[in-house]
Design a protein around this motif. Structure first.
Motif, PDB file in Angstrom:
ATOM      1  N   LEU A 145      -0.890   4.074   9.719  1.00  0.00           N
ATOM      2  CA  LEU A 145      -1.270   2.835   9.751  1.00  0.00           C
ATOM      3  C   LEU A 145      -2.437   2.729  10.600  1.00  0.00           C
ATOM      4  N   ALA A 146      -3.534   2.274  10.197  1.00  0.00           N
ATOM      5  CA  ALA A 146      -4.812   2.410  10.759  1.00  0.00           C
ATOM      6  C   ALA A 146      -4.799   1.264  12.125  1.00  0.00           C
ATOM      7  N   ASN A 147      -4.003   0.479  12.227  1.00  0.00           N
ATOM      8  CA  ASN A 147      -3.905  -0.525  13.595  1.00  0.00           C
ATOM      9  C   ASN A 147      -2.825  -0.255  14.180  1.00  0.00           C
ATOM     10  N   ASP A 148      -1.937   0.880  14.086  1.00  0.00           N
ATOM     11  CA  ASP A 148      -0.743   1.209  14.780  1.00  0.00           C
ATOM     12  C   ASP A 148      -1.187   1.853  16.065  1.00  0.00           C
ATOM     13  N   PHE A 149      -1.852   1.296  16.927  1.00  0.00           N
ATOM     14  CA  PHE A 149      -2.005   1.728  18.238  1.00  0.00           C
ATOM     15  C   PHE A 149      -0.895   1.581  19.176  1.00  0.00           C
ATOM     16  N   CYS A 150      -0.395   2.797  19.733  1.00  0.00           N
ATOM     17  CA  CYS A 150       0.759   2.896  20.424  1.00  0.00           C
ATOM     18  C   CYS A 150       0.474   3.600  21.724  1.00  0.00           C
TER      19      CYS A 150
ATOM     20  N   LEU B 235     -11.154  -3.483 -11.325  1.00  0.00           N
ATOM     21  CA  LEU B 235     -10.517  -3.367  -9.924  1.00  0.00           C
ATOM     22  C   LEU B 235      -9.773  -2.210  -9.387  1.00  0.00           C
ATOM     23  N   ALA B 236      -9.976  -1.823  -7.894  1.00  0.00           N
ATOM     24  CA  ALA B 236      -9.321  -0.667  -7.387  1.00  0.00           C
ATOM     25  C   ALA B 236      -8.383  -1.135  -6.653  1.00  0.00           C
ATOM     26  N   GLN B 237      -7.140  -0.333  -6.625  1.00  0.00           N
ATOM     27  CA  GLN B 237      -6.043  -0.908  -5.685  1.00  0.00           C
ATOM     28  C   GLN B 237      -5.244   0.365  -5.126  1.00  0.00           C
ATOM     29  N   LEU B 238      -4.715   0.250  -3.923  1.00  0.00           N
ATOM     30  CA  LEU B 238      -4.032   1.268  -3.529  1.00  0.00           C
ATOM     31  C   LEU B 238      -2.751   1.451  -4.322  1.00  0.00           C
TER      32      LEU B 238
ATOM     33  N   PRO C 260       3.999  -6.040   4.477  1.00  0.00           N
ATOM     34  CA  PRO C 260       3.338  -6.841   5.469  1.00  0.00           C
ATOM     35  C   PRO C 260       3.744  -6.905   6.836  1.00  0.00           C
ATOM     36  N   GLU C 261       5.131  -7.193   6.789  1.00  0.00           N
ATOM     37  CA  GLU C 261       5.871  -7.620   8.341  1.00  0.00           C
ATOM     38  C   GLU C 261       5.611  -6.219   9.440  1.00  0.00           C
TER      39      GLU C 261
ATOM     40  N   SER D 224     -18.816   4.188   1.846  1.00  0.00           N
ATOM     41  CA  SER D 224     -17.869   3.991   3.283  1.00  0.00           C
ATOM     42  C   SER D 224     -16.293   3.887   2.860  1.00  0.00           C
ATOM     43  N   PHE D 225     -16.029   5.277   2.558  1.00  0.00           N
ATOM     44  CA  PHE D 225     -14.711   5.680   2.078  1.00  0.00           C
ATOM     45  C   PHE D 225     -13.727   5.332   3.319  1.00  0.00           C
ATOM     46  N   ASP D 226     -14.085   5.118   4.532  1.00  0.00           N
ATOM     47  CA  ASP D 226     -13.586   4.730   5.887  1.00  0.00           C
ATOM     48  C   ASP D 226     -12.769   3.377   5.786  1.00  0.00           C
ATOM     49  N   GLN D 227     -13.233   2.604   4.850  1.00  0.00           N
ATOM     50  CA  GLN D 227     -12.828   1.108   4.631  1.00  0.00           C
ATOM     51  C   GLN D 227     -11.651   1.243   3.896  1.00  0.00           C
ATOM     52  N   CYS D 228     -11.217   2.094   3.262  1.00  0.00           N
ATOM     53  CA  CYS D 228      -9.784   2.669   2.744  1.00  0.00           C
ATOM     54  C   CYS D 228      -8.457   2.800   3.525  1.00  0.00           C
ATOM     55  N   TYR D 229      -7.867   1.856   3.596  1.00  0.00           N
ATOM     56  CA  TYR D 229      -6.575   2.006   4.562  1.00  0.00           C
ATOM     57  C   TYR D 229      -5.557   1.211   4.021  1.00  0.00           C
ATOM     58  N   HIS D 230      -4.302   1.304   4.795  1.00  0.00           N
ATOM     59  CA  HIS D 230      -2.926   0.583   3.913  1.00  0.00           C
ATOM     60  C   HIS D 230      -3.265  -1.098   3.887  1.00  0.00           C
ATOM     61  N   GLU D 231      -3.983  -1.597   5.018  1.00  0.00           N
ATOM     62  CA  GLU D 231      -4.287  -3.024   4.960  1.00  0.00           C
ATOM     63  C   GLU D 231      -5.060  -3.510   3.708  1.00  0.00           C
ATOM     64  N   HIS D 232      -5.914  -2.547   3.273  1.00  0.00           N
ATOM     65  CA  HIS D 232      -7.030  -3.009   2.499  1.00  0.00           C
ATOM     66  C   HIS D 232      -6.252  -2.623   0.914  1.00  0.00           C
ATOM     67  N   LEU D 233      -5.566  -3.507   0.398  1.00  0.00           N
ATOM     68  CA  LEU D 233      -4.832  -3.021  -0.892  1.00  0.00           C
ATOM     69  C   LEU D 233      -5.712  -3.121  -2.123  1.00  0.00           C
ATOM     70  N   SER D 234      -6.831  -3.859  -2.067  1.00  0.00           N
ATOM     71  CA  SER D 234      -7.727  -3.782  -3.262  1.00  0.00           C
ATOM     72  C   SER D 234      -9.278  -3.858  -2.817  1.00  0.00           C
ATOM     73  N   TYR D 235      -9.906  -3.233  -3.958  1.00  0.00           N
ATOM     74  CA  TYR D 235     -11.494  -3.296  -3.458  1.00  0.00           C
ATOM     75  C   TYR D 235     -11.945  -4.062  -4.573  1.00  0.00           C
TER      76      TYR D 235
END
Ligand code: TYD
Length: 385
Positions: free
Chosen positions: A12-17, A39-42, A48-49, A194-205
């Motif tokens: 997960l892209a923001n799971d900084f631990c 529409l493109a989606q994951l 979300p929690e 910019s393929f790096d904008q695809c991550y689990h938080e971005h469910l749709s494009y």
């Protein structure tokens, strides 16, 4: 739904631990495309929690973003005289503070992250309700009046249940409320690659065609579209209530007529992702193989995607600098690469810095004039400055 991109299993892209802290783990990252509404989606939705309860992303304080807030406020003020503003997904309240200083009042927000709502109150004096926005929110009892402007910046793409979100917008709006939704525009993302904008938080494009299909059965219609040149290209969709009596602006038809998003565009970006990864690996492994030091600049979510795709470890990327305190001294998700303070670039003077916050390229390269090394910029194509 046609599979168009496959990133494999990704963290997960923001799971900084910190070392030893429990991580949220990995999930498949695949993009599917619908040729009917474009529409493109994951392929999957991470709960979300898990993604948002404790969130490491803070609204940027960069000059680029401050300038954008100024432009956005002007565009909204030109559209309505109302100044009561409600922001969905207000993050740490930085944006609302800015809007308040520019004349919006009262302002209030909503965000699901407890840590961000506390910062909004204590640092920026902004009232933020800690909650996910949906049709279930008992909005009038929480706040009181219905606002003149509802703003949702970079939230819509994070939402799974769009129909519920739109019903929520209906609940919080009067017939003369202006709803403003800012999202990365799929057309721009595909153009920049910019393929790096695809991550689990971005469910749709998002495309406007998809938006028209969504709004068809709602009380809203697209009223005006404005494109801004930040984050690789975003659009502001102004929505008006069907009972507002305000005619749509010509921009809506102009944008829709020009919009070309196909399966081939997405598959081209998949191919571009693979060639960019190979090129970055060649550059970075080549440099470190000759004893050069490489770091990355900006522990953005995009950095997580890029560094994981390239399978870099701290042997290749010694550290990533970032200004966000909640990311400091933690590792980039899925890697052992530490996030350190921004000053490390000048102190350590690595030979190369991979600009993972490429969306702030001009501002960062100007600011870091004492850096003696070279920049590796990954977008729109990998190049060295
Ligand atoms: P951003 O591109 O805003 O978002 P995302 O995480 O969605 O990809 O992230 C940029 C990151 O770069 C953010 O963590 C802050 C950091 N940053 C710096 O460290 N220094 C800077 O000068 C700027 C502009 C950003």
């Amino acid at each position: 739904m046609i599979p168009v991109m496959d990133f494999g299993l990704q963290p997960l892209a923001n799971d900084f631990c910190k070392e030893g802290e429990e991580r949220a783990g990995y999930a498949p990252l695949k993009v599917l495309f619908c040729p009917r509404c474009t529409l493109a989606q994951l392929s999957i939705v991470v709960r979300p929690e898990i993604l948002y309860s404790r969130y490491a992303y803070f609204t940027s304080t960069s000059q680029t973003i401050q300038n954008h807030f100024d432009t956005l406020a002007q565009d909204i003020m030109a559209e309505t005289e109302g100044r009561e503003l409600f922001e969905i997904g207000c993050n740490d309240g930085r944006g609302l503070r800015h809007f308040k200083d520019l004349g919006f009042a009262p302002v209030y927000g909503m965000d699901p992250a407890q840590n961000l709502c506390e910062v909004a109150k204590t640092r920026y004096g902004i009232d933020a309700i800690c909650c996910f926005f949906s049709e279930k929110v008992q909005f009038p009892t929480l706040i009181g009046l219905k606002p003149d402007v509802v703003l949702a910046r970079h939230v819509f793409c994070h939402v799974d249940n769009w129909a519920g979100f739109v019903r929520g917008l209906e609940n919080v709006s009067r017939s003369d409320t202006l709803v403003c939704i800012e999202v990365p525009y799929a057309v721009d993302q595909l153009q920049t690659g910019s393929f790096d904008q695809c991550y689990h938080e971005h469910l749709s494009y998002l495309t406007l065609r998809a938006m028209v299909a969504l709004l068809k059965d709602s009380q809203f219609h697209l009223h005006r579209i404005i494109r801004y040149n930040i984050h690789g290209g975003v659009i502001l969709m102004m929505l008006r209530h069907n009972l507002s009596g305000i005619a749509p602006d010509a921009s809506v038809q102009e944008f829709i007529a020009k919009e070309q998003v196909t399966e081939t565009h997405w598959k081209d970006m998949d191919w571009k992702m693979r060639t960019s990864v190979t090129e970055l690996q060649r550059l970075v492994f080549g440099a470190t193989g000759c004893g050069k030091r490489v770091c990355a600049y900006g522990a953005s979510a995009k950095a997580t995607v890029l560094l994981n795709l390239c399978r870099f470890t701290k042997k290749q990327i010694a550290f990533v600098t970032d200004t966000t305190t909640t990311k400091l001294y933690r590792n980039v998700p899925g890697t052992d690469i530490p996030v350190v303070d921004e000053g490390a670039l000048i102190r350590e003077q690595p030979d190369y810095a991979l600009l993972t916050a490429w969306n702030y390229e001009k501002e960062i390269i100007t600011k870091e004039k004492w850096f003696n090394g070279k920049w590796i910029v990954p977008m729109p194509t990998v190049h060295v400055i």
